[in-house]
Design an enzyme around this catalytic site. Sequence first.
Site, PDB file in Angstrom:
ATOM      1  N   SER A  39       0.868  -1.183   0.000  1.00 61.40           N
ATOM      2  CA  SER A  39       0.000   0.000   0.000  1.00 61.40           C
ATOM      3  C   SER A  39       0.902   1.230   0.000  1.00 61.40           C
ATOM      4  O   SER A  39       0.980   1.987   0.962  1.00 61.40           O
ATOM      5  CB  SER A  39      -0.924  -0.012   1.219  1.00 61.40           C
ATOM      6  N   HIS A 153      -3.372  -5.897   2.891  1.00 63.52           N
ATOM      7  CA  HIS A 153      -2.417  -6.883   3.402  1.00 63.52           C
ATOM      8  C   HIS A 153      -3.061  -8.229   3.716  1.00 63.52           C
ATOM      9  O   HIS A 153      -2.405  -9.134   4.209  1.00 63.52           O
ATOM     10  CB  HIS A 153      -1.737  -6.357   4.677  1.00 63.52           C
ATOM     11  N   GLU A 162      -4.169  -2.316   9.562  1.00 65.84           N
ATOM     12  CA  GLU A 162      -3.367  -2.888  10.644  1.00 65.84           C
ATOM     13  C   GLU A 162      -3.965  -2.578  12.013  1.00 65.84           C
ATOM     14  O   GLU A 162      -4.297  -1.428  12.294  1.00 65.84           O
ATOM     15  CB  GLU A 162      -1.932  -2.315  10.606  1.00 65.84           C
ATOM     16  N   GLU A 205       2.042  -9.331   7.074  1.00 72.31           N
ATOM     17  CA  GLU A 205       2.955  -8.964   8.160  1.00 72.31           C
ATOM     18  C   GLU A 205       2.851  -9.911   9.349  1.00 72.31           C
ATOM     19  O   GLU A 205       3.264  -9.580  10.460  1.00 72.31           O
ATOM     20  CB  GLU A 205       2.701  -7.511   8.573  1.00 72.31           C
ATOM     21  N   ASP A 240      -3.297   1.281  11.845  1.00 75.19           N
ATOM     22  CA  ASP A 240      -2.924   1.959  10.601  1.00 75.19           C
ATOM     23  C   ASP A 240      -4.078   1.773   9.636  1.00 75.19           C
ATOM     24  O   ASP A 240      -4.299   0.662   9.132  1.00 75.19           O
ATOM     25  CB  ASP A 240      -1.629   1.383  10.007  1.00 75.19           C
ATOM     26  N   GLU A 281      -2.583   5.737  12.529  1.00 75.15           N
ATOM     27  CA  GLU A 281      -1.721   6.098  11.394  1.00 75.15           C
ATOM     28  C   GLU A 281      -2.579   6.239  10.133  1.00 75.15           C
ATOM     29  O   GLU A 281      -3.517   5.475   9.927  1.00 75.15           O
ATOM     30  CB  GLU A 281      -0.675   4.984  11.215  1.00 75.15           C
ATOM     31  N   ASP A 307       2.095   8.544   7.387  1.00 74.02           N
ATOM     32  CA  ASP A 307       2.916   7.630   6.580  1.00 74.02           C
ATOM     33  C   ASP A 307       2.856   8.064   5.108  1.00 74.02           C
ATOM     34  O   ASP A 307       3.705   8.837   4.648  1.00 74.02           O
ATOM     35  CB  ASP A 307       2.397   6.197   6.783  1.00 74.02           C
ATOM     36  N   LYS A 332      10.189   5.387   6.908  1.00 76.54           N
ATOM     37  CA  LYS A 332      10.526   4.189   6.131  1.00 76.54           C
ATOM     38  C   LYS A 332      11.692   4.531   5.222  1.00 76.54           C
ATOM     39  O   LYS A 332      11.589   5.417   4.367  1.00 76.54           O
ATOM     40  CB  LYS A 332       9.335   3.771   5.260  1.00 76.54           C
ATOM     41  N   HIS A 360       9.035  -1.057   9.102  1.00 73.89           N
ATOM     42  CA  HIS A 360       9.317  -2.035   8.039  1.00 73.89           C
ATOM     43  C   HIS A 360       8.392  -1.770   6.856  1.00 73.89           C
ATOM     44  O   HIS A 360       7.600  -0.825   6.869  1.00 73.89           O
ATOM     45  CB  HIS A 360       9.065  -3.449   8.592  1.00 73.89           C
ATOM     46  N   LYS A 383       7.461  -0.168  14.266  1.00 71.69           N
ATOM     47  CA  LYS A 383       6.480  -1.192  13.884  1.00 71.69           C
ATOM     48  C   LYS A 383       7.119  -2.103  12.862  1.00 71.69           C
ATOM     49  O   LYS A 383       7.685  -1.667  11.867  1.00 71.69           O
ATOM     50  CB  LYS A 383       5.179  -0.562  13.371  1.00 71.69           C
TER      51      LYS A 383
HETATM   52  P1  PGA Z   1       3.251  -1.209   2.979  1.00 69.67           P
HETATM   53  O1  PGA Z   1       2.372  -1.034   4.286  1.00 69.67           O
HETATM   54  O2  PGA Z   1       4.613  -1.589   3.359  1.00 69.67           O
HETATM   55  O3  PGA Z   1       2.496  -2.257   2.207  1.00 69.67           O
HETATM   56  O4  PGA Z   1       3.201   0.134   2.263  1.00 69.67           O
HETATM   57  C1  PGA Z   1       2.884  -0.537   5.479  1.00 69.67           C
HETATM   58  C2  PGA Z   1       2.155   0.690   5.926  1.00 69.67           C
HETATM   59  O5  PGA Z   1       1.218   1.168   5.265  1.00 69.67           O
HETATM   60  O6  PGA Z   1       2.525   1.249   6.958  1.00 69.67           O
HETATM   61 ZN    ZN Z   2       1.059   2.934   6.912  1.00 67.95          ZN
END
Ligand code: PGA
Ligand code: ZN
Length: 415
Positions: A39, A153, A162, A205, A240, A281, A307, A332, A360, A383
């Site tokens: 995503s 996911h 999440e 995840e 999230d 998030e 994010d 990230k 991650h 996370k």
């Molecule tokens: P992604 O999801 O690594 O698939 O982008 C993680 C997130 O959205 O925090």
């Molecule tokens: Zn996110």
Amino acid sequence: EIENIHAREILDSRGNPTVEVDVWTCCGFGRAAVPSGASTGTHEALELRDGDDRYGGKGVLQAVKNVNDVIGPKLIESGITALEQRAVDNFMLALDGTSHKSNLGANAILGVSLGVAKAAADELAIPLYQYLGGVNTTTLPVPSLNVLNGGQHAGNDLAIQEFMILPKGASCFSEGLRMAAETYHALGKILRGRYGVGATNVGYEGGYAPPLNKTADALDSLMSALDATGYDKEIGIGMDAAASSFFENGSYAIDGKKLSGGEMVDFYADLVSTYPIILIEDPFEEEAFGDFAALTARLPGTIIVGDDIYVTNVQRLAKGIEMKATNALLLKLNQIGTVSEAFDAARMAFRNGFKVMASHRSAETEDSALADVTVALGAEMLKTGAPARSERNAKYNQLLRIEEALGSAASYARI
Ligand code: PGA
Ligand code: ZN
């Protein structure tokens, strides 16, 4: 001096190719692997994929070639040493010459950036967290463990991507991780009892992916797990939403309804008053700075993390700070593509009173450097998925080692 740089194609936890880079100096070696999102934010740095008939178009041989034929030889020729991280990263930025690393690929560039950092730490014979963070680096993050998966996911109908647990009331990292793992297993038992054995299948995840379609059903299961373990005082809940992924034609498709940005503010406020939710998030789509600001003002006691809205990019983060869009940054490495730029984003966040949660991606590798980077940054949270699947536990286990190495000097972040 950097003596050799070699990239190769390896597989990530989703079974797709990714870039791994080996870096040799006179007396140091570093190996780094690059993760990948599902995503992803629209404004992330470019992940270069071959788009040919190998691996359904997901091959990374061009990115590998860019390391082996362009970045490596030119970096070695420049004479910049591995100990000059900023100079290495700036050199690659100039070599690429684009704002989103679309020439060489952020996956090629990050592999080298992180590989160089590891080789430098090895050359100095100190741990990576100490090399990147300095001698006073002693704070372990509160882990945010994604125990229940939805969104893009998982193969279920939960809009929210999440559901995480944060053992913030533990006395140290290792105790927090134990509480979280126990709660993860309690949750598995509850889901199996309530929805059948298929409900304990897992998402990208490692969190369970039960066949649910209502946000409250997921949260109720989580509450039952906390009741079962008795960690309701120590553990807070995080979510999230990754809301860009259920934003369609100007509204949010969630729980069988279509809600406006304003209605979503009320939706989250209701959830926070009903459940012990301490963190949210990406509650809105990635351009909705105004809605983010409204929620952050409405819920002053809640950590609101950006994010996809920021993509670890200081320009977008500066706008968020200006607008008070959130009070925390998600960090990230592969969203921005170099170690130095990620540190810039974290520093900007801290200077402005934001918290930082390192993260991650949904496709990971056995590389555990993220744990060291998190400690080096002094990030309050990390996370990295459920306390299951070894590409996730590689990071949690590395934090256990770091906490052990720091001994009585270690402290546990307060959030
Ligand atoms: P992604 O999801 O690594 O698939 O982008 C993680 C997130 O959205 O925090
Ligand atoms: Zn996110």
